[in-house]
Design a protein around this motif. Structure first.
Motif, PDB file in Angstrom:
ATOM      1  N   LEU A   9       0.828  -1.206   0.000  1.00 49.72           N
ATOM      2  CA  LEU A   9       0.000   0.000   0.000  1.00 49.72           C
ATOM      3  C   LEU A   9       0.864   1.259   0.000  1.00 49.72           C
ATOM      4  O   LEU A   9       0.625   2.189  -0.776  1.00 49.72           O
ATOM      5  N   LEU A  10       1.880   1.289   0.858  1.00 46.33           N
ATOM      6  CA  LEU A  10       2.779   2.440   0.895  1.00 46.33           C
ATOM      7  C   LEU A  10       3.499   2.615  -0.440  1.00 46.33           C
ATOM      8  O   LEU A  10       3.645   3.741  -0.938  1.00 46.33           O
ATOM      9  N   HIS A  11       3.936   1.519  -1.013  1.00 47.06           N
ATOM     10  CA  HIS A  11       4.631   1.559  -2.294  1.00 47.06           C
ATOM     11  C   HIS A  11       3.735   2.177  -3.354  1.00 47.06           C
ATOM     12  O   HIS A  11       4.150   3.072  -4.108  1.00 47.06           O
ATOM     13  N   ARG A  12       2.504   1.752  -3.423  1.00 47.51           N
ATOM     14  CA  ARG A  12       1.568   2.272  -4.429  1.00 47.51           C
ATOM     15  C   ARG A  12       1.235   3.733  -4.175  1.00 47.51           C
ATOM     16  O   ARG A  12       1.137   4.528  -5.123  1.00 47.51           O
ATOM     17  N   CYS A  13       1.056   4.118  -2.919  1.00 47.92           N
ATOM     18  CA  CYS A  13       0.758   5.520  -2.592  1.00 47.92           C
ATOM     19  C   CYS A  13       1.905   6.436  -3.003  1.00 47.92           C
ATOM     20  O   CYS A  13       1.678   7.520  -3.554  1.00 47.92           O
ATOM     21  N   GLU A  15       4.128   5.832  -5.343  1.00 48.00           N
ATOM     22  CA  GLU A  15       4.164   5.886  -6.806  1.00 48.00           C
ATOM     23  C   GLU A  15       3.118   6.857  -7.344  1.00 48.00           C
ATOM     24  O   GLU A  15       3.389   7.637  -8.246  1.00 48.00           O
ATOM     25  N   GLN A  16       1.913   6.825  -6.788  1.00 47.35           N
ATOM     26  CA  GLN A  16       0.852   7.704  -7.254  1.00 47.35           C
ATOM     27  C   GLN A  16       1.174   9.169  -6.946  1.00 47.35           C
ATOM     28  O   GLN A  16       0.923  10.049  -7.771  1.00 47.35           O
ATOM     29  N   PRO A  25       8.242   7.488 -12.239  1.00 46.83           N
ATOM     30  CA  PRO A  25       8.828   7.175 -10.937  1.00 46.83           C
ATOM     31  C   PRO A  25       9.170   5.692 -10.808  1.00 46.83           C
ATOM     32  O   PRO A  25       8.470   4.833 -11.337  1.00 46.83           O
ATOM     33  N   GLN A  26      10.238   5.424 -10.132  1.00 46.43           N
ATOM     34  CA  GLN A  26      10.611   4.049  -9.812  1.00 46.43           C
ATOM     35  C   GLN A  26      10.878   4.003  -8.314  1.00 46.43           C
ATOM     36  O   GLN A  26      11.852   4.565  -7.837  1.00 46.43           O
ATOM     37  N   VAL A  27       9.992   3.361  -7.590  1.00 50.36           N
ATOM     38  CA  VAL A  27      10.127   3.243  -6.144  1.00 50.36           C
ATOM     39  C   VAL A  27      10.562   1.822  -5.829  1.00 50.36           C
ATOM     40  O   VAL A  27       9.892   0.864  -6.208  1.00 50.36           O
ATOM     41  N   SER A  28      11.665   1.689  -5.145  1.00 49.07           N
ATOM     42  CA  SER A  28      12.190   0.373  -4.798  1.00 49.07           C
ATOM     43  C   SER A  28      11.548  -0.120  -3.500  1.00 49.07           C
ATOM     44  O   SER A  28      11.612   0.561  -2.469  1.00 49.07           O
ATOM     45  N   ALA A  29      10.927  -1.277  -3.545  1.00 53.62           N
ATOM     46  CA  ALA A  29      10.319  -1.861  -2.345  1.00 53.62           C
ATOM     47  C   ALA A  29      11.388  -2.156  -1.291  1.00 53.62           C
ATOM     48  O   ALA A  29      11.139  -2.019  -0.097  1.00 53.62           O
TER      49      ALA A  29
END
Length: 51
Positions: A9-13, A15-16, A25-29
């Protein structure tokens, strides 16, 4: 399972939120998990064990 869902959920938020300002954007888990873990370690130091 709950921790994975929270992380997803945090990862998706993130990114959005970044998509509005940065088109690709590229957010690394992995890096996100490390940031969460480092904050938790700080809480363990700041808060007494009995709490």
């Amino acid at each position: 399972m709950l921790a994975y869902n929270v992380l997803a959920l945090l990862h998706r938020c993130i990114e959005q939120a970044r998509q509005a300002t940065h088109p690709t954007p590229q957010v690394s888990a992995c890096h996100l998990a490390l940031q969460i873990r480092s904050g938790y370690e700080g809480i363990l130091i700041a808060v007494p064990a009995e709490q």
